[in-house]
Every structure is written in C-alpha cells, then in structure tokens.
Design a protein around this motif. Structure first.
Motif: not given
Length: 138
Positions: A45-51, A60-68
């Motif tokens: 996944p793309a790493t979110p940009t630091k604010v 707050h990732p750009e795309n929802p992440l799966p859950v393990l």
C-alpha cells in the motif's frame, strides 16, 4: 513467519474446532487478536504522507487496509510437571479485506458466542451477598 493464512470460511471452521477442543478438555484458553495488516507481499500500500499538524498521520491511509485476525490456544506456556504438557500449540490466522469486514464480524461474533456457551457462571463472594441481605433487612 512462513505460515499460510486460511480463507475466512476455513478460519471459522477451525475456530469452531478449537473452541470444541478446549471444551472437551475442560480447560484452556483461546486468545483472539486482530490488527491492521500494514504489509502484504501481494501489493504494497502507498505510505500516507506526513502532516505536520496531525500527530496520528499514519492512522489515515489513502486506501483502507485489510485486517489480520489470529486465534491461538497459547500452548507454548507449558510448564514441566503439569498435565497440560501434551497439548500442541494451534495458531490460526486469516486476512479480512476491507469490503468484507461487516459480514466477517457478524460471523466472528456468532463464533465467539458459541465458544463461550459452556463457560461456568462466576461464583460471587459471600461478602457481597451478606451486604445485600443487611441492606434489605434494615
């Protein structure tokens, strides 16, 4: 870390078997853990940009992440001289995609409730019963 993850259906089948195994033994615990899956070998996944203003920028990732989801009987804490020494460790895991989370958690809750059906009711301390009796009598 070379374990394969089960499909969601296989996970629920094995989880039911794990609860049933512990119920037949008369003791034991099942540990359930969950966390978001940050790294997947199939797609990174793309790493979110630091604010600068947001201290939780990485949540707050750009795309929802799966859950393990993992389940384990935690048999690795065997002590020498105990009767539980013959229990083999069982570890189950599955990956839940973001679109399937709602239906997964409905089944997950049902499986957990079924696994807890044989729990004994907690014994209350006698002191609490005595206090209630005194209050009613007064």
């Amino acid at each position: 870390m070379g374990r394969e993850h089960l499909s969601n259906d296989e996970f629920f089948t094995q989880l039911g078997n794990l609860f049933e195994h512990n119920r037949k033994k008369g003791h034991g615990s099942v540990y359930l853990t969950q966390k978001r899956l940050i790294f997947d070998s199939a797609s990174t996944p793309a790493t979110p940009t630091k604010v600068a203003d947001d201290p939780l920028w990485d949540t707050h990732p750009e795309n929802p992440l799966p859950v393990l989801i993992r389940a384990s009987n935690n048999a690795s804490d065997k002590k020498a001289g105990t009767e539980r020494q013959d229990v083999a460790k069982i570890v189950l895991s599955t990956i839940v995609e973001p679109g399937d989370i709602d239906t997964f958690y409905i089944r997950y809750a049902e499986a957990c409730k079924a696994g807890m059906s044989s729990l004994k009711k907690r014994d209350r301390k006698k002191g609490k019963k005595d206090k209630k009796r005194k209050k009613v009598a007064v």
